[in-house]
Write an enzyme that holds these catalytic residues in place. Sequence first.
Site, PDB file in Angstrom:
ATOM      1  N   GLU A  74       1.451  -1.547  14.998  1.00 51.44           N
ATOM      2  CA  GLU A  74       2.241  -2.529  14.263  1.00 51.44           C
ATOM      3  C   GLU A  74       3.641  -1.984  13.993  1.00 51.44           C
ATOM      4  O   GLU A  74       3.832  -0.784  13.805  1.00 51.44           O
ATOM      5  CB  GLU A  74       1.549  -2.895  12.947  1.00 51.44           C
ATOM      6  CG  GLU A  74       0.256  -3.663  13.178  1.00 51.44           C
ATOM      7  CD  GLU A  74      -0.478  -4.038  11.900  1.00 51.44           C
ATOM      8  OE1 GLU A  74      -1.337  -4.930  11.976  1.00 51.44           O
ATOM      9  OE2 GLU A  74      -0.196  -3.446  10.831  1.00 51.44           O
ATOM     10  N   CYS A 120      10.862  -0.729  11.064  1.00 50.15           N
ATOM     11  CA  CYS A 120       9.857   0.272  10.700  1.00 50.15           C
ATOM     12  C   CYS A 120       8.946   0.451  11.902  1.00 50.15           C
ATOM     13  O   CYS A 120       8.257  -0.484  12.322  1.00 50.15           O
ATOM     14  CB  CYS A 120       9.069  -0.186   9.475  1.00 50.15           C
ATOM     15  SG  CYS A 120       7.786   0.976   8.965  1.00 50.15           S
ATOM     16  N   CYS A 127      -4.071   7.198  13.074  1.00 54.18           N
ATOM     17  CA  CYS A 127      -3.530   8.388  12.418  1.00 54.18           C
ATOM     18  C   CYS A 127      -4.638   9.410  12.234  1.00 54.18           C
ATOM     19  O   CYS A 127      -5.778   9.049  11.922  1.00 54.18           O
ATOM     20  CB  CYS A 127      -2.931   8.014  11.059  1.00 54.18           C
ATOM     21  SG  CYS A 127      -2.056   9.374  10.241  1.00 54.18           S
ATOM     22  N   CYS A 130      -4.745  10.585   4.327  1.00 57.30           N
ATOM     23  CA  CYS A 130      -4.144  10.234   3.038  1.00 57.30           C
ATOM     24  C   CYS A 130      -4.948   9.078   2.436  1.00 57.30           C
ATOM     25  O   CYS A 130      -5.034   8.000   3.023  1.00 57.30           O
ATOM     26  CB  CYS A 130      -2.681   9.833   3.231  1.00 57.30           C
ATOM     27  SG  CYS A 130      -1.657  11.144   3.946  1.00 57.30           S
ATOM     28  N   CYS A 158      -3.651   5.282   1.964  1.00 54.47           N
ATOM     29  CA  CYS A 158      -2.992   4.610   3.092  1.00 54.47           C
ATOM     30  C   CYS A 158      -4.016   3.946   3.998  1.00 54.47           C
ATOM     31  O   CYS A 158      -4.989   4.578   4.435  1.00 54.47           O
ATOM     32  CB  CYS A 158      -2.178   5.636   3.886  1.00 54.47           C
ATOM     33  SG  CYS A 158      -1.318   4.937   5.314  1.00 54.47           S
ATOM     34  N   SER A 217      10.034   9.872   8.576  1.00 57.32           N
ATOM     35  CA  SER A 217       9.218  10.128   7.399  1.00 57.32           C
ATOM     36  C   SER A 217       7.974  10.913   7.799  1.00 57.32           C
ATOM     37  O   SER A 217       7.256  10.535   8.716  1.00 57.32           O
ATOM     38  CB  SER A 217       8.802   8.812   6.744  1.00 57.32           C
ATOM     39  OG  SER A 217       7.916   9.041   5.666  1.00 57.32           O
ATOM     40  N   CYS A 241       4.553  -0.721   2.736  1.00 55.46           N
ATOM     41  CA  CYS A 241       4.235   0.692   2.931  1.00 55.46           C
ATOM     42  C   CYS A 241       2.762   0.962   2.664  1.00 55.46           C
ATOM     43  O   CYS A 241       2.229   0.573   1.626  1.00 55.46           O
ATOM     44  CB  CYS A 241       5.078   1.551   1.999  1.00 55.46           C
ATOM     45  SG  CYS A 241       6.774   1.756   2.531  1.00 55.46           S
TER      46      CYS A 241
END
Length: 346
Positions: free
Chosen positions: A92, A105, A112, A116, A119, A195, A337
């Site tokens: 995305e 973004c 991933c 975390c 998230c 980031s 986010c």
Amino acid sequence: MAAKDIRQLSLEDIGDYFESIGEKRFRAKQVDEWLWKKSAKDFDQMTNLSLATREQLKKDFVINHIAVDQMQRSSDGTIKNAVKLFDGMTVESVLIPTEKRITACISSQVGCSLDCHFCATARLKRMRNLNPDEIYDQVVAIKEQGEQFFGRPLTNIVFMGMGEPLLNYNNVIAAIDKITGDKGLGMSAKRITLSTVGIPKLIKKMADDEVKFNLAVSLHSAINEIRSKVMPINDKNPLEDLIDSLKYWYDKTKRKITYEYVVWKGINDQQKDAEALLKICKAVPSKVNLIEYNPIDDGEFQQASNEAIGMYVKLLEDHNIPITVRRSRGKDIDAACGQLANKTEN
């Protein structure tokens, strides 16, 4: 055997190819310009090549361009794209419009590998790294959407989508080179922010490689015990090592670090938490983005009170630390986010 994506060849390689088929070597520069400066999606667009040459290219190569499979528009104007890759996998990307900016973004991995806990992307298994052209294509798609829907150019790029950019280091750097290069999109590196959760050895590598873009660190706590609970990578990369790498970054680049920081109820909303953040901010020239939390369904993490946010703001402002409270955009389409989890709907 599947044809090779021509964008995985260097300019030198393409020149060698043209010589091998009896063509002039300068054709490689023409093709390279079509691929990276003009963002051609197929060989038929390369109109300064003969029809015969274009047909030969189609026989020998492909251009595995991404496809925006689905697009959702938020009530605040934010656009979320479900981007289908050549192998059928999906990532995305998000267009974030403000009065003065159109920000892309961008994702760097399918899924991933980090865990975390706050998230949504972390709940997806990491399938693979994105290639440089797949990263570049996301930027081009949002650039075109900005022009189509807002009549304005793309102004900023943030690597804050799916994945950890530093764990796809070479491809991310190669993509940024294409995005910023004169032979590519020609965007200023100063308008790009990478980031990261903070991987010290790779932050130092970026500094040694003299990158020109900006660095943001997803921090969320300046106390090791708390940070490790919400971001397990902190166990192997504790704050002491992270701060050491950030000092190295600043000494090499003279560019401030941005700390991204969410304040959660009952987790990091006490005075001691804010004071620990202040101490880290004083260690290296930096600024802080306090980010509104975007729930991911399970209720374990909850947005802190306005009083807690105000406590952070006052403490940092009293010590002249630049701080911005960033309100989330695109929450109604799971585009804010921490919400990217391939949940795009028609």
